[in-house]
Design a protein around this motif. Structure first.
Motif, PDB file in Angstrom:
ATOM      1  N   TRP A  37       0.832  -1.408  -0.153  1.00 52.60           N
ATOM      2  CA  TRP A  37       0.018  -0.180  -0.003  1.00 52.60           C
ATOM      3  C   TRP A  37       0.957   1.160  -0.006  1.00 52.60           C
ATOM      4  CZ3 TRP A  37      -2.939  -3.160   3.728  1.00 52.60           C
ATOM      5  CH2 TRP A  37      -4.217  -3.911   3.391  1.00 52.60           C
ATOM      6  N   GLN A  38       1.994   1.014   0.122  1.00 50.61           N
ATOM      7  CA  GLN A  38       3.012   2.361   0.411  1.00 50.61           C
ATOM      8  C   GLN A  38       4.061   2.569  -0.665  1.00 50.61           C
ATOM      9  OE1 GLN A  38       4.518   2.004   4.397  1.00 50.61           O
ATOM     10  NE2 GLN A  38       2.851   2.968   5.291  1.00 50.61           N
ATOM     11  N   ARG A  40       6.105   0.207  -1.922  1.00 46.54           N
ATOM     12  CA  ARG A  40       7.520  -0.382  -1.693  1.00 46.54           C
ATOM     13  C   ARG A  40       7.537  -1.838  -1.716  1.00 46.54           C
ATOM     14  NH1 ARG A  40       8.321  -0.450   3.731  1.00 46.54           N
ATOM     15  NH2 ARG A  40       6.230  -0.235   4.431  1.00 46.54           N
ATOM     16  N   ALA A 282      -2.112   1.502   7.615  1.00 42.37           N
ATOM     17  CA  ALA A 282      -1.675   2.277   6.612  1.00 42.37           C
ATOM     18  C   ALA A 282      -2.159   3.552   6.287  1.00 42.37           C
ATOM     19  CB  ALA A 282      -1.455   1.276   5.283  1.00 42.37           C
ATOM     20  N   SER A 283      -3.338   3.721   6.699  1.00 39.93           N
ATOM     21  CA  SER A 283      -4.071   5.021   6.103  1.00 39.93           C
ATOM     22  C   SER A 283      -4.519   6.184   7.138  1.00 39.93           C
ATOM     23  CB  SER A 283      -5.560   4.376   5.321  1.00 39.93           C
ATOM     24  OG  SER A 283      -6.216   3.633   6.130  1.00 39.93           O
TER      25      SER A 283
END
Lengths: 319, 582
Positions: A37-38, A40, A282-283
């Protein structure tokens, strides 16, 4: 020894082994998912898909210097991380994984879970207190306040389900959802339970006791090696516990169409919630400590009470 | 009193004709010498009584004049104290200079007039040993408490090799350790109030929330901040001292590293002063190239700020997206400058090289790519309710307070003052570009964030205009002091050969004088006050950085908030430690 006891011992061994394998596995899952999600890669070097990072991490934790700061309260410092793991593991006793796959079908299952999670709060308080570090103390203070207040309406939110099924036993609750999952009549209860659950596991956005960017690691700043590892595993076990309880209470537990075995249904649903937990991390940003408390007492508690009253009223009307 | 006459006349009308000596400077800032005994009343006058007062205390520094070539016309022989004041209404600076005599002069303080004079006076004391009478806390600020000597005095060695080998004897170690002991009283903090004992929390110098080696001592009542005292200097590298032994040309890479996120924006601030001293006119193409690269770096700097700010309030993901975008900025920067963060690419009189073939494609690609991402970040961060809960109404200061504390840049614009030095005092051809100055209304952390995000959009507009209107022509001036000099005619005529040889070996000899040009850097007003005595290296180089002023305000705006809010305030401030400590 009779068969029933042997059967139960097998289940205990199975549950324990399963959890202790899955919990570290979640470290890998979380890091990979966050990475996804980032934008990476995340750990992708050790073994296939980087899976062996779990092993590497565990080994590393074991071989790190097991440091107890000279200014710490030794006994409490050592006890604190074990509390979190023990209480969470004990909570799994009442979780129905599949028909018959359950350590013990306590008739006070939900109350037992609440009791255990209350005990879990001690781990944070004692850990932070025994570290004798100001950051840890602040973290512990926040953690204690947060967990105690969120437990209040976590309990209340579950009462709706109890009213509908007429039982505190999780096994009965799951079976009561044969016709309809409780998520439908108890949607408000579900939302409150989930939010309280996140707070209970102190994950982002409710990771206020840790709050990396303010308190460094909060209550476990001073911990290293496997003592830190226990806090870590405890957190992941907590995620599994809250996910599996959410599934049992609101999403019909092991129930599902016949083409998959009940155990698998249970695991799939739980897995979905685990992923949801990671996605949240993550958000979302983290609210401030007093905002969190305000939110809990001024919004969540009234809604939980209202939900309970309305559920009770409706049940009385139709009886 | 007439208000349409200049400050010099007004001051002379008030204090008499012969009090002030006017000095001609290259930067056309009114520079007045005044006697020390008049300093107090003159400062009071220009701050409070003068129509359109100089209410902004821009900078204070000193010059050690003892090794300057004696000049009967120059009124100072020991030390000179230089006040830079600014008036928003006049849109002009005022430079007040005081000649001080004696080895360790004493000067009256100006804290009662400007709150932010506090740290500037401490810095002058720290660097020159000049004492300020009436200063409440005159202690070293950048150097360690145990430091011997005053670094910017000419007799202080500039290099470790001039100081003899370093020995840490036991007694010295004990002294150093004793100086590190934390005693709240020395920081001006009480241990108890009437009804509670305070907790002191030491944040930094190693802390994930301080973005560098910044230390803040918090006085806490529960989680509420009673007082916060920043401790700076951990990142001090003596950039001003280094200038005194570098040539005018070789100092450029040091400037890159002042605001290390700003890259060539620093080069520009330095070079504007130097070029002004040398009388170099930069050709239009070089100007537009400079503007374009500065705006790229502004975007890059703001992206780092945006990502880390989101992370400070607990949002983990944005920083990764924004650093990815920053890489895209660096792709362009790298292709043009050959380096990423510190390209050291501007030269005296122009830039190092012409733009590479195909640069438009790269720039175009970025212009097409970035606005979509900015929109996404608005949704992800700025419109996030939790983010708003953490930043709206936090760390508020008003316009007056901002001016009182020397705030510039986005912090000032967030209080509603539409002030951007690129627009108001254009330099390097910024007057040719069409862009807006975004402002806020409330002066809180959230407004500072929205202003910066909007600035990225405006930077993009400027870059687009640069791309579409890039003039043809040379990328460097043909002035004889432009460095490295143009080589074209060296083998044809001996004069050019000699100039070239000297320019390359010694470096340019910049004519005597002084100059300071204020630029709008990524973080606020940044300028280099360059003083030349007609040599190959600066006689004195004063760097005024925005972060120094901003971090000084921290105690004032964080009192009464909680520890968590402090992180929002720090995050919204957008400072860089090297920019504070130099």
């Amino acid at each position: 020894m009779d068969d029933a006891i042997i059967h139960r011992l097998w289940i205990i061994a199975g549950v324990l082994a399963g959890l202790l394998i899955v919990a570290p596995g979640l470290i890998w899952l979380e890091r990979r998912m966050l990475a996804l999600w980032q934008d990476r890669y995340g750990p992708n070097r050790a073994g296939p898909f980087g899976l062996l990072i779990v092993l590497a991490d565990t080994l590393k934790l074991f071989f790190k210097e097991d440091w107890i700061p000279p200014f710490a309260d030794k006994f409490v410092f050592v006890i604190a991380p074990t509390i979190v793991v023990v209480t969470v593991l004990l909570s799994f006793i009442v979780v129905p994984f599949a028909p018959g796959v359950m350590v013990s079908d306590l008739n006070i299952g939900i109350l037992y879970f609440l009791a255990m999670s209350s005990l879990g709060a001690y781990s944070i308080i004692l850990g932070g207190w025994a570290s004798n570090n100001k950051y840890s103390l602040l973290g512990a203070m926040r953690g204690a306040a947060q967990m105690i207040s969120y437990e209040v309406f976590m309990g209340l939110s579950m009462m709706g389900v109890v009213l509908l099924s007429g039982s505190f036993s999780l096994n009965t609750i799951v079976e009561a959802q044969k016709d309809m999952w409780f998520i439908i009549p108890q949607f408000a209860g579900f939302v409150i339970f989930l939010i309280a659950g996140i707070a209970e596991t102190h994950r982002l956005p409710f990771d206020i006791p840790e709050s990396e960017s303010e308190l460094i690691a909060g209550f476990h700043s001073e911990y290293s090696s496997m003592k830190f590892g226990l806090f870590f595993v405890g957190e992941y076990l907590g995620i599994i516990l809250i996910s599996s309880l959410t599934v049992s209470l609101y999403f019909g537990g092991w129930l599902g169409p016949d083409f998959l075995p009940p155990l698998l249904w249970f695991c799939l649903k739980t897995f979905a919630f685990i992923c949801f937990f990671i996605l949240l991390r993550a958000s979302l940003p983290r609210p401030r400590y007093d905002q969190l408390m305000e939110y809990g007492w001024k919004i969540m508690l009234p809604i939980a009470l209202l939900n309970l009253v309305v559920t009770a009223g409706v049940i009385l009307m139709y009886k | 009193m007439e208000s349409n006459i200049g400050p010099t006349e007004q001051l002379r009308l008030r204090f008499g004709e012969d009090i002030f000596i006017e000095q001609e400077t290259k930067d056309s800032i009114v520079s007045l010498w005044l006697p020390l005994d008049k300093l107090k009343v003159v400062l009071l006058f220009v701050k409070t009584e003068l129509p359109k007062p100089f209410q902004f205390f821009y900078d204070l520094t000193a010059i050690d004049e003892r090794s300057r070539k004696k000049d009967p016309l120059y009124p100072s022989t020991y030390f000179t104290l230089v006040y830079h004041l600014f008036s928003f209404e006049r849109n002009d600076f005022l430079r007040l200079k005081v000649a001080l005599t004696g080895e360790y002069p004493v000067v009256p303080t100006a804290i009662h007039l400007w709150a932010n004079a506090n740290w500037y006076e401490r810095e002058v004391y720290d660097m020159f040993g000049i004492k300020f009478e009436g200063h409440p806390h005159l202690k070293r600020i950048l150097m360690p408490l145990t430091w011997e000597g005053y670094p910017l005095r000419k007799e202080h060695p500039a290099r470790a090799t001039e100081m003899g080998s370093f020995q840490l004897w036991d007694d010295k170690m004990d002294r150093e350790q004793a100086a590190l002991q934390f005693k709240p009283e020395e920081w001006g903090l009480a241990r108890h109030s009437e009804d509670s004992d305070f907790m002191f929390l030491n944040i930094g110098p190693q802390h994930p929330g301080t973005h560098g080696v910044l230390r803040i001592v918090l006085q806490l009542d529960g989680e509420d901040i009673v007082d916060a005292v920043p401790d700076i200097g951990f990142h001090h590298r003596g950039a001003e001292k280094m200038a005194e032994r570098q040539s005018w040309h070789t100092y450029i890479p040091y400037t890159d590293r002042i605001d290390y996120l700003g890259g060539v924006i620093n080069n520009l601030a330095y070079l504007l002063s130097v070029e002004n001293l040398a009388g170099i006119k930069v050709p239009p193409r070089a100007q537009v190239i400079r503007v374009m690269m500065c705006e790229f770096f502004r975007i890059s700097s703001h992206l780092v700020w945006f990502g880390t700010f989101a992370q400070d309030v607990g949002q983990l993901s944005p920083v990764f997206y924004m650093f990815t975008d920053r890489e895209r900025v660096f792709d362009v920067v790298e292709a043009i400058c050959g380096d990423r963060m510190h390209p050291n690419w501007f030269r005296i009189g122009g830039v190092a090289q012409d733009l590479p073939i195909g640069w438009e494609t790269l720039v175009k690609k970025f212009i097409d790519y970035f606005p979509v991402k900015l929109k996404e970040y608005d949704k992800l961060v700025l419109r996030n309710t939790l983010f708003k809960a953490r930043t709206v109404g936090i760390g508020i200061f008003t316009q007056d307070e901002a001016i009182e504390w020397g705030v510039t840049g986005a912090g000032l614009r967030a209080c509603g003052l539409e002030w951007d030095f690129r627009k108001k005092r254009p330099y390097s051809g910024y007057e040719m570009f069409d862009f807006d100055i975004p402002t806020g209304n409330h002066g809180d952390c959230y407004d500072r964030a929205t202003v910066r995000v909007e600035e990225m959009r405006q930077s993009l507009r400027i870059i687009e205009q640069c791309m579409k209107n890039m003039p043809e022509g040379p990328y460097k001036s043909d002035h004889h002091l432009a460095t490295p000099p143009i080589k074209k005619n060296t083998l044809k005529d001996i004069e050019t050969l000699i100039t070239h040889f000297l320019g390359v070996t010694w470096g340019p000899v910049i004519p005597p004088g002084e100059s300071m040009i204020c630029t709008e850097a990524a973080k606020g007003a940044n300028s280099y006050y360059a003083i030349s005595d007609g040599n190959t290296s600066p006689y004195r180089m004063r760097i005024r950085t925005p972060s120094f002023a901003h971090i000084q305000m921290l105690p004032y705006i964080s009192r009464g908030y909680t520890v968590a809010d402090l992180l929002s305030i720090l995050g919204a401030m957008d400072y860089v430690l090297a920019d504070i400590d130099r």
